[in-house]
Write a protein that holds these residues in place. Structure first.
Motif, PDB file in Angstrom:
ATOM      1  N   ILE A  18       0.844  -1.204   0.000  1.00 30.92           N
ATOM      2  CA  ILE A  18       0.000   0.000   0.000  1.00 30.92           C
ATOM      3  C   ILE A  18       0.875   1.249   0.000  1.00 30.92           C
ATOM      4  O   ILE A  18       0.604   2.220  -0.714  1.00 30.92           O
ATOM      5  CB  ILE A  18      -0.938  -0.001   1.224  1.00 30.92           C
ATOM      6  N   LEU A  27       2.186   1.670  -3.425  1.00 29.73           N
ATOM      7  CA  LEU A  27       1.153   2.217  -4.313  1.00 29.73           C
ATOM      8  C   LEU A  27       0.976   3.714  -4.074  1.00 29.73           C
ATOM      9  O   LEU A  27       0.735   4.481  -5.017  1.00 29.73           O
ATOM     10  CB  LEU A  27      -0.168   1.485  -4.089  1.00 29.73           C
ATOM     11  N   LEU A  76      -5.948   6.430  -7.918  1.00 31.28           N
ATOM     12  CA  LEU A  76      -5.292   5.394  -7.115  1.00 31.28           C
ATOM     13  C   LEU A  76      -5.287   5.782  -5.643  1.00 31.28           C
ATOM     14  O   LEU A  76      -5.520   4.938  -4.767  1.00 31.28           O
ATOM     15  CB  LEU A  76      -3.863   5.178  -7.626  1.00 31.28           C
ATOM     16  N   ILE A 130      -6.968   3.685  -2.585  1.00 35.62           N
ATOM     17  CA  ILE A 130      -6.148   3.347  -1.414  1.00 35.62           C
ATOM     18  C   ILE A 130      -6.843   3.794  -0.127  1.00 35.62           C
ATOM     19  O   ILE A 130      -6.863   3.065   0.875  1.00 35.62           O
ATOM     20  CB  ILE A 130      -4.754   3.999  -1.525  1.00 35.62           C
ATOM     21  N   CYS A 158      -7.457   0.875 -11.334  1.00 29.61           N
ATOM     22  CA  CYS A 158      -6.667   1.160 -10.127  1.00 29.61           C
ATOM     23  C   CYS A 158      -7.020   0.194  -9.008  1.00 29.61           C
ATOM     24  O   CYS A 158      -6.145  -0.264  -8.267  1.00 29.61           O
ATOM     25  CB  CYS A 158      -6.908   2.602  -9.667  1.00 29.61           C
ATOM     26  N   LEU A 170      -4.517  -2.428  -7.241  1.00 28.08           N
ATOM     27  CA  LEU A 170      -4.316  -2.451  -5.790  1.00 28.08           C
ATOM     28  C   LEU A 170      -4.585  -3.834  -5.217  1.00 28.08           C
ATOM     29  O   LEU A 170      -3.790  -4.361  -4.428  1.00 28.08           O
ATOM     30  CB  LEU A 170      -5.217  -1.410  -5.125  1.00 28.08           C
ATOM     31  N   THR A 175      -1.723  -6.121  -3.301  1.00 26.01           N
ATOM     32  CA  THR A 175      -1.805  -6.477  -1.882  1.00 26.01           C
ATOM     33  C   THR A 175      -1.934  -7.986  -1.690  1.00 26.01           C
ATOM     34  O   THR A 175      -1.323  -8.563  -0.780  1.00 26.01           O
ATOM     35  CB  THR A 175      -2.980  -5.758  -1.201  1.00 26.01           C
TER      36      THR A 175
END
Length: 366
Positions: free
Chosen positions: A11, A14, A56, A60, A266, A270, A274
């Motif tokens: 994270i 990112l 993004l 997040i 996005c 993600l 993860t």
């Protein structure tokens, strides 16, 4: 649900990617004022594509909130949640806005509406979406709104709060698409940009529920590649005004398109990242993690840093394309310094002062 008591390094990576994309796009804009069109700016639609970094960021935020809000479901949880979010965002934002405002006023006066928007975040004046002193601060209005919705649900003690927030954001986004109200406040409150926070929440729920299996190993890589290809592919086709803040804040239909075209890839990117980190247990480079830690400072500061660097680097007689990359590096290094010596100690001191350890607050990633 197991509470997140540590940072998920992917994270942070990112976050680093997201802020570098935003800074890159603005560096291209600034270099064009000096050199004209660079090779990077003329490469298909790369010039404005870095705005996808904001999408993004929104995804997040949704992911992280899903992982931590359970810990605030107690009597005074809503107050603690709102307070900690405010301390994380507001002091640095107002401080940098003050510096930027003083510099701007040396050239021309700042409108009262601009100052008011900087202070209160929400669009409560004018017939259009007012932008704050720091231009990129427009996105913080949506972050604050997102946190406000969570605070309200914590206050009224809603059960299954993650799903409640998810469906509320979906509902508001649908209302925004169908109505696209001409009233700026209503258009803001129902903006389909909220859909991107919902996507992040969905990713967080999936991340928490899926067990580590061989099937997950295959899916994590596939999700990562599909998301990455979906993001990068838009460099090569015309996405219109989706990258422009002025467009997506004035038209909920365009905000909806942005959520679909940029938000969904996005989210896949993600989720794949993860899940891959958890499945394969690989290490994220510490330098990328540190850049992610400093991403908020970089996001707020890079306009000022670019303004300073644009004149300094001219003395180096760089080409337009080298100049762009120098600006990105300069902003990244500068933000790391500000994070380490300003943002981090300031946030720690304020949090300790307002929320001492006796309150039993979990040390959660934010």
């Amino acid at each position: 649900m197991a509470l997140l008591t540590h940072k998920i390094d992917s994270i942070q990576a990112l976050r680093a990617i997201a802020v570098i994309l935003v800074v890159y796009t603005h560096s291209i804009d600034y270099s064009a004022d000096i050199f004209g069109t660079s090779r990077q700016a003329s490469f298909y639609y790369l010039a404005n594509w870095g705005a996808i970094g904001l999408d993004l960021f929104f995804v997040i935020s949704g992911f992280i909130m899903t992982r931590i809000i359970k810990s605030y479901q107690h009597n005074d949880g809503w107050r603690l949640f709102a307070g900690k979010r405010a301390l994380r965002i507001v002091p640095l934002y107002w401080g940098i806005s003050l510096i930027a405002g003083l510099l701007i006023m040396r050239t021309y006066p700042i409108r009262f509406a601009t100052i008011l928007k900087t202070v209160v975040f929400f669009p409560i004046v004018e017939s259009t979406f007012e932008f704050p002193i720091i231009g990129v601060g427009w996105s913080l209005s949506y972050e604050i709104y997102f946190y406000s919705l969570i605070t309200i649900l914590l206050l009224i003690n809603v059960k299954k709060i993650e799903l409640s927030v998810f469906f509320l954001l979906i509902l508001l986004s649908l209302v925004g698409v169908l109505s696209d109200s001409p009233v700026v406040l209503i258009r803001f409150l129902t903006s389909p940009l909220l859909f991107e926070f919902a996507l992040g929440i969905g990713c967080g729920l999936i991340y928490d529920k899926l067990p580590v299996t061989s099937t997950l190993c295959r899916w994590s890589g596939l999700l990562f590649m599909v998301g990455l290809l979906g993001m990068v592919s838009s460099v090569f086709w015309q996405y219109g005004d989706l990258s422009e803040a002025g467009s997506v804040t004035q038209s909920n239909y365009l905000a909806y398109l942005r959520g679909i075209i940029w938000g969904i890839p996005c989210a896949l990117f993600l989720l794949g990242s993860t899940l891959a980190e958890r499945t394969y247990s690989f290490s994220i480079p510490s330098s990328l993690v540190r850049i992610g830690d400093a991403s908020y400072a970089n996001y707020l500061l890079h306009g000022l840093l670019i303004s300073f660097g644009r004149t300094t680097f001219l003395k180096l007689n760089l080409s337009a394309d080298s100049y762009i990359l120098f600006l990105v590096v300069f902003c990244t290094v500068g933000s790391l310094f500000v994070y380490q010596f300003v943002e981090k100690p300031m946030t720690k001191k304020l949090t300790t002062y307002f929320f001492p350890k006796r309150l039993g607050i979990a040390r959660l990633a934010s």
